[in-house]
Design an enzyme around this catalytic site. Structure first.
Site, mmCIF file in Angstrom:
data_model
loop_
_atom_site.group_PDB
_atom_site.id
_atom_site.type_symbol
_atom_site.label_atom_id
_atom_site.label_comp_id
_atom_site.label_asym_id
_atom_site.label_seq_id
_atom_site.Cartn_x
_atom_site.Cartn_y
_atom_site.Cartn_z
ATOM 1 N N ASP A 1 0.820 -1.209 0.000
ATOM 2 C CA ASP A 1 0.000 0.000 0.000
ATOM 3 C C ASP A 1 0.862 1.271 0.000
ATOM 4 O O ASP A 1 1.865 1.341 0.717
ATOM 5 C CB ASP A 1 -0.859 -0.034 1.278
ATOM 6 N N GLU B 1 1.492 -0.285 -4.937
ATOM 7 C CA GLU B 1 0.524 0.758 -5.263
ATOM 8 C C GLU B 1 1.297 2.073 -5.359
ATOM 9 O O GLU B 1 1.625 2.692 -4.352
ATOM 10 C CB GLU B 1 -0.557 0.861 -4.180
HETATM 11 C C1 NOJ Z 1 -4.507 3.045 -0.652
HETATM 12 C C2 NOJ Z 1 -5.624 2.106 -0.312
HETATM 13 O O1 NOJ Z 1 -6.013 1.420 -1.470
HETATM 14 C C3 NOJ Z 1 -6.715 2.984 0.274
HETATM 15 O O2 NOJ Z 1 -7.919 2.270 0.427
HETATM 16 C C4 NOJ Z 1 -6.239 3.545 1.574
HETATM 17 O O3 NOJ Z 1 -7.204 4.437 2.087
HETATM 18 C C5 NOJ Z 1 -4.918 4.306 1.399
HETATM 19 N N1 NOJ Z 1 -3.988 3.620 0.566
HETATM 20 C C6 NOJ Z 1 -4.253 4.540 2.742
HETATM 21 O O4 NOJ Z 1 -3.749 3.346 3.242
#
Ligand code: NOJ
Length: 515
Positions: A209, A258
């Site tokens: 993440d 991500e």
């Molecule tokens: C990306 C995640 O996909 C999202 O759902 C989240 O709120 C943020 N990162 C913070 O962790």
């Protein structure tokens, strides 16, 4: 001569993204869980995907539904137990499905014991695990944050004042998600332990993440794009270390990052020189309108920036942070079907968001049903398993309302209808799996009318062409050679010679007549 390195499994895989809270409920409390997911693994094996990625399942106060971790090495009771997780992994592996977990290394919950300790005093042993700063010189304490960085999700400053210790702490997301300071080696060591915990439990990889935000330099004046508190050099260094850890395990554990940037060139840098992420989602394609020109440009950018690095793309058209593709592309089922043909025939690893294979649109969320502080509930609505009023969810009403049209768009109803979106996904996935051209083949755009997309995939003598009409007029394509329709949004056309004509929003996967 040494043998050529084996091609890692994840390059040929299709990954299915399970938002665990909304997938299937095993205990009737209205929240999806691991037991519920385990009961539906057969559905996923039959669908024909190769791997599942689970949204965060670790203990959490759920301010951000698991992206606020309070303990890295356990399962939140709402999702089950570690024993449930182990059983899930074992069953998935038996069915040939790999399992990826979501790992959240950029921040913890403010209820993680590390942060509770960190804010207990300036001398606390975990104080320097987080990012603390005074306000600018000459300002009254607690009135002006250290710099103008802004937080995601609900906006406002990326700094919150801690009255107890009279300093500001950094949070890229909610105030209850304090950012960890990865420049502190103790943080890296603790994270390594947490990653090992899951790799030792036989997960096949992780979706990491907010990985672009790991490196940060809060003392730098100004800010990155979007006012993010980030410093890419630090992140690249950390990613090389993490890769080393993942690759020290057997079985090609995959590291999917991500990197939520709007620029494919910038995303490509997070593959390093083949020594950082294995995969990074290409968000510019997800954020593009469903228009031929925009898609052509985005796909050309992927080729231009990924190929020189031998970076393997990861394509995604929906996830739990954005409205579903059908909703974003105008709401029609034709768009949902055409997007499926595109996603599953591109060169790269596709990620399907659970429910897109049913053609779901977002749920309508009234103010009383809203749960997410970031307003993302619509695409997180529960999966309808059948046409009964409870749609296969035992017990209590699910935690969010049903997606619209769940009476018609549910697994049981679509399973019984060969013309459904579900059957289209199954045919596409089966065809993709059986074709070297579609999994590992080259990618080349073909000349076609402006409102259409046409591309060729080829591996040796195996060839496929994808044709999609994204416009509102019929279009005539002049493809080189003769083609037969193998999979199409209009199932009746399958098995016929491709006429060259595509009606609006029609899409097809073609095989050569004389391969
Ligand atoms: C990306 C995640 O996909 C999202 O759902 C989240 O709120 C943020 N990162 C913070 O962790």
């Amino acid at each position: 001569m040494s043998a050529a390195p084996e091609r890692p499994w994840w390059k040929d895989a299709v990954v299915y993204h399970v938002y665990v809270r909304s997938f299937a409920d095993g205990n009737g409390d209205g929240v999806g869980d691991l037991v519920g997911l385990r009961r539906h693994l057969d559905y996923l094996a039959t669908l024909g995907v190769d791997a599942i990625w689970l949204s965060p399942i670790a203990p959490s106060p759920m301010d951000d539904f698991g992206y606020d971790v309070a303990e890295y090495c356990d399962v939140d009771p709402v999702f089950g137990t570690l024993a449930d997780f182990d059983a899930l992994v074992a069953d998935a592996h038996r069915l040939g499905l790999r399992v990826l977990v979501d790992f959240v290394p950029n921040h913890t919950s403010d209820r993680h014991p590390w942060f509770i300790d960190a804010r207990s005093s300036r001398e606390a042993s975990h104080r320097e695990w987080y990012v603390w700063r005074d306000g600018p010189p000459g300002t009254r304490p607690g009135t002006v944050p250290p710099n103008p960085w802004l937080a995601h999700l609900v906006g406002g400053p990326a700094w919150t004042w801690d009255e107890g210790t009279k300093q500001w702490y950094l949070h890229n997301f909610l105030a209850s998600q304090p950012d960890l300071d990865w420049r502190n080696p103790d943080v890296g060591a603790a994270m390594e332990e947490a990653i090992r915990f899951w790799l030792d439990r036989h997960v096949d990889g992780m979706r990491i993440d907010a990985v672009y935000a790991l490196g940060k330099d809060p003392d730098r004046p100004g800010s990155g794009p979007g006012n993010l508190a980030w410093a890419p050099d630090g992140t690249h260094l950390l990613l090389r270390g993490l890769r080393h850890l993942f690759h020290s395990y057997p079985g090609e554990r995959v590291m999917v990052g991500e990197v939520f940037l709007r620029d494919t060139a910038a995303i490509a840098t997070y593959y390093g020189q083949g020594d950082e992420l294995d995969l990074a989602f290409d968000f510019p394609l997800l954020l593009a309108p469903f228009e031929a020109r925009a898609w052509r440009e985005r796909l050309e950018e992927v080729v231009a920036h990924f190929d020189p690095r031998q970076a393997w793309p990861a394509f995604v058209l929906s996830n739990h942070d954005v409205p579903r593709l059908r909703t974003r592309y105008g709401g029609g089922m034709a768009q949902a079907k055409a997007a499926a043909v595109a996603l599953l025939t591109l060169r790269g690893t596709p990620f399907i968001y659970a429910g897109d294979e049913l053609g779901l649109a977002d749920a309508t969320i009234g103010p009383r049903d809203a749960r997410d502080p970031g307003g993302r509930d619509g695409s997180r609505a529960p999966i309808p398993w059948d046409a009964t009023p409870s749609h296969g969810w035992p017990g209590e009403r699910p935690w969010l309302p049903w997606p619209s049209d769940a009476q018609r768009l549910n697994v049981a109803t679509e399973d019984a209808d060969p013309s459904s979106v579900l059957h289209l996904y199954r045919r596409l996935l089966a065809t993709r799996r059986a074709s070297a051209a579609l999994t590992r083949g080259s990618f080349a755009m073909l000349r076609s009318p402006p409102c259409t997309l046409a591309y060729l995939r080829a591996a040796g003598s195996d060839r496929r062409a994808t044709v999609i009409n994204l416009g509102d007029q019929s279009a005539d394509l002049a493809l080189p050679g003769a083609w037969v329709v193998e999979v199409a949004t209009d199932a009746q056309a399958e098995g016929q010679r491709f006429s060259g004509r595509l009606e609006p929003l029609e899409a097809a996967l073609l095989a050569p007549v004389d391969p």
